[in-house]
Design an enzyme around this catalytic site. Structure first.
Site, short mmCIF file in Angstrom:
data_model
loop_
_atom_site.label_atom_id
_atom_site.label_comp_id
_atom_site.label_asym_id
_atom_site.label_seq_id
_atom_site.Cartn_x
_atom_site.Cartn_y
_atom_site.Cartn_z
N HIS A 50 3.16 1.33 -9.72
CA HIS A 50 1.96 1.22 -8.68
C HIS A 50 1.32 0.08 -7.84
O HIS A 50 1.60 -1.42 -8.63
CB HIS A 50 1.32 1.50 -10.16
CG HIS A 50 -0.79 1.78 -9.65
ND1 HIS A 50 -1.74 0.97 -9.36
CD2 HIS A 50 -0.82 2.43 -8.37
CE1 HIS A 50 -2.25 1.61 -8.73
NE2 HIS A 50 -2.30 2.13 -7.94
N ASN B 274 7.29 3.55 12.70
CA ASN B 274 7.86 2.62 11.13
C ASN B 274 5.86 2.68 10.15
O ASN B 274 4.77 2.86 10.34
CB ASN B 274 7.60 1.04 11.16
CG ASN B 274 8.50 0.70 12.34
OD1 ASN B 274 9.53 0.62 12.75
ND2 ASN B 274 8.41 -0.09 13.92
#
Length: 132
Positions: free
Chosen positions: A20, A123
């Site tokens: 996470h 990107n």
């Protein structure tokens, strides 16, 4: 737990082990990848200029990775909106920052995936979420 198997072994393993908040960068062929002892893992998928493209790589990664947040460079926005490759695959509103700040943040990523994409500013940083 991974949902299915990606063909590229390094990328598949990376996604299976992301926690996470870990950041994964998917970038065009020109995005500089930091070097040094604390640099992100480099996964180079580029075969030729344009292959594979960022949309294809993003689609494959999104099929495997739970994403809670995304970051793109402000320069990637057209008329204030995210580019088509983003809006076609993500419903999350992206966090935006200057391209220079984006490149600096890439140094904190767990890994950077280099595609053959040649579109400027194509990107994205994906921040890993949890599946529950």
């Amino acid at each position: 737990m991974k949902r299915s198997a990606l063909l590229h072994a390094e990328l598949s393993h990376l996604i299976a082990t992301m926690g996470h908040g870990d950041m994964l960068v998917i970038g065009d062929a020109g995005l500089p990848i930091p070097v040094g002892p604390n640099a992100p893992q480099r996964i180079d998928l580029a075969v030729t200029l344009g292959t594979p493209g960022l949309p294809e790589v993003l689609k494959a990664v999104l099929s495997e990775l739970q994403v809670e947040r995304t970051v793109i460079a402000t320069e990637a926005l057209t008329a204030g909106q995210p580019p088509a490759w983003y809006t076609q695959q993500l419903s999350l509103a992206p966090q935006t920052m200057s391209h220079e700040a984006f490149k600096k943040l890439c140094g904190s990523a767990r890994a950077m995936v280099r595609t053959g994409e040649s579109t400027p500013y194509a990107n994205i940083i994906l921040v890993s979420g949890v599946t529950f």
